[in-house]
Design an enzyme around this catalytic site. Structure first.
Site, short mmCIF file in Angstrom:
data_model
loop_
_atom_site.label_atom_id
_atom_site.label_comp_id
_atom_site.label_asym_id
_atom_site.label_seq_id
_atom_site.Cartn_x
_atom_site.Cartn_y
_atom_site.Cartn_z
N ASP A 175 24.43 -26.53 18.67
CA ASP A 175 25.50 -27.55 18.39
C ASP A 175 26.50 -27.02 19.36
OD1 ASP A 175 24.71 -29.25 15.85
OD2 ASP A 175 24.06 -27.16 15.73
N ASP B 30 21.39 -30.36 19.49
CA ASP B 30 22.60 -31.14 19.76
C ASP B 30 23.26 -30.33 21.11
OD1 ASP B 30 22.21 -33.00 17.86
OD2 ASP B 30 23.98 -32.42 16.66
N HIS C 156 16.15 -28.87 14.02
CA HIS C 156 17.56 -28.95 14.02
C HIS C 156 18.26 -29.22 12.54
CE1 HIS C 156 21.33 -30.21 15.59
NE2 HIS C 156 21.35 -31.46 14.92
N HIS D 42 26.79 -31.67 6.34
CA HIS D 42 25.91 -32.69 6.35
C HIS D 42 25.06 -32.50 5.04
CE1 HIS D 42 26.50 -34.08 10.07
NE2 HIS D 42 26.09 -33.14 10.64
N HIS E 46 22.64 -28.11 13.15
CA HIS E 46 23.05 -29.44 12.60
C HIS E 46 24.46 -29.24 11.81
CE1 HIS E 46 22.92 -33.61 11.70
NE2 HIS E 46 22.61 -33.30 10.32
#
Length: 316
Positions: A46, A79, A198, A207, A233
């Site tokens: 990320d 990401d 991920h 999340h 993530h």
């Protein structure tokens, strides 16, 4: 177009950039050359924000730790280029978020697999298995595209757009991927089995757990006695696990972090939760997997070793 979940093997990064990949797993082999038959690598996720949100500082510390450990490669857990991935081979974001950021000599590792679509840098690849052969055994990485599992990406994508051209029909794609993964895990005679995705399976991050992975992927990991599941993530650093079970490791602190946004979790399982920037290192031998979490200044936040024979972990 939304791209990125995992990473590909490059001069620097072992990554899979997945635009909705085919489900067939390809097995690639990479020899370990250290005299002590150990394997060392970093994990970051990320990132991709043109150096912003402390991405450059994280990259600097990665270079320092990478030199200390004489790392073999870097794994990125997805990401990679915010907000919408790369728009082509000549997208300037590639240089701004990657080439001009991860410049330390320790991060420039020769690729032994094949040439890359971006010369000497990253390669678009499918879900794969990477074998690292040790004289006393083998560690295998099973890199899985987790995007197709997430229902909301199909039913409520918001402002994001996705290229699912290699995924549809989705149910068949997921079924094939799970079948292939289960088959390869059962065939594996590796000392260590690491699965990299991920999205989180166990996470106290913003999340929360990805229920589709809990329902569909986790049973396969448990049945095949996978040692570690590594993901990004959630923009944090995290270790969840108990003795005798899979360890769930999150390294999503490559740039922007989400401070103060956590989900409740059993403190007996939650060994580390840090909602700032940072990364991880690994040192693998036949008997132990040691992993260390670092913050943006290179300070050690948490370190643990997972002992293969006893299936226990402890601080060191």
């Amino acid at each position: 177009m939304k791209t990125s979940v995992l990473f590909g093997l490059t001069l620097m990064f072992l990554c899979i950039f997945i635009n909705g990949s085919l489900s067939k797993l390809e097995r690639l082999e990479h020899p370990v050359t250290k005299s002590d038959d150990s394997l060392s690598f970093l994990v970051v996720g990320d990132w991709g924000r043109k150096g912003g949100f402390n991405q450059s500082l994280v990259a600097h510390q990665m270079g320092i730790v990478g030199e200390q450990l004489d790392i073999d490669f870097v794994i990125s857990v997805g990401d990679n280029f915010y907000d919408d991935g790369l728009k082509g081979d000549n997208d300037p974001s590639f240089e701004e978020s990657f080439s001009h950021i991860y410049t330390h000599p320790s991060l420039q590792k020769q690729c032994t697999i094949k040439s890359c679509s971006h010369p000497k840098r990253l390669e678009m690849v499918l879900s794969q298995i990477f074998n690292f052969v040790l004289s006393s055994g083998m560690v295998e990485f099973f890199l899985v595209d987790t995007n197709p599992f997430v229902e909301k990406y199909f039913t409520d994508p918001g402002d994001d757009t996705y290229d699912w051209s290699n995924v549809l029909p989705r149910k068949k794609h997921i079924s094939n991927l799970l079948h292939d993964l289960d088959l390869e895990l059962k065939k594996s005679r590796a000392t260590w089995k690491f699965v990299v995705g991920h999205h989180g399976i166990k996470t106290a991050g913003q999340h929360g757990v990805t229920q589709e992975l809990v329902d569909q992927l986790l049973p396969i990991l448990e049945e095949n006695k996978v040692d570690l599941y590594i993901n990004g993530h959630d923009h944090c650093l995290q270790h969840i696990g108990s003795d005798g079970e899979i360890q769930f490791l999150t390294s999503g602190g490559g740039s922007k972090a989400w401070r103060g946004e956590t989900q409740p979790w059993d403190p007996k399982e939650l060994k580390l939760y840090y909602d700032g920037q940072g990364f991880m290192s690994f040192h693998i031998t036949h008997s132990q997997a040691k992993f260390v979490y670092y913050d943006v200044f290179g300070n050690v936040l948490h370190q643990s070793k997972w002992c293969k024979d006893s299936k226990t972990f402890g601080l060191f």
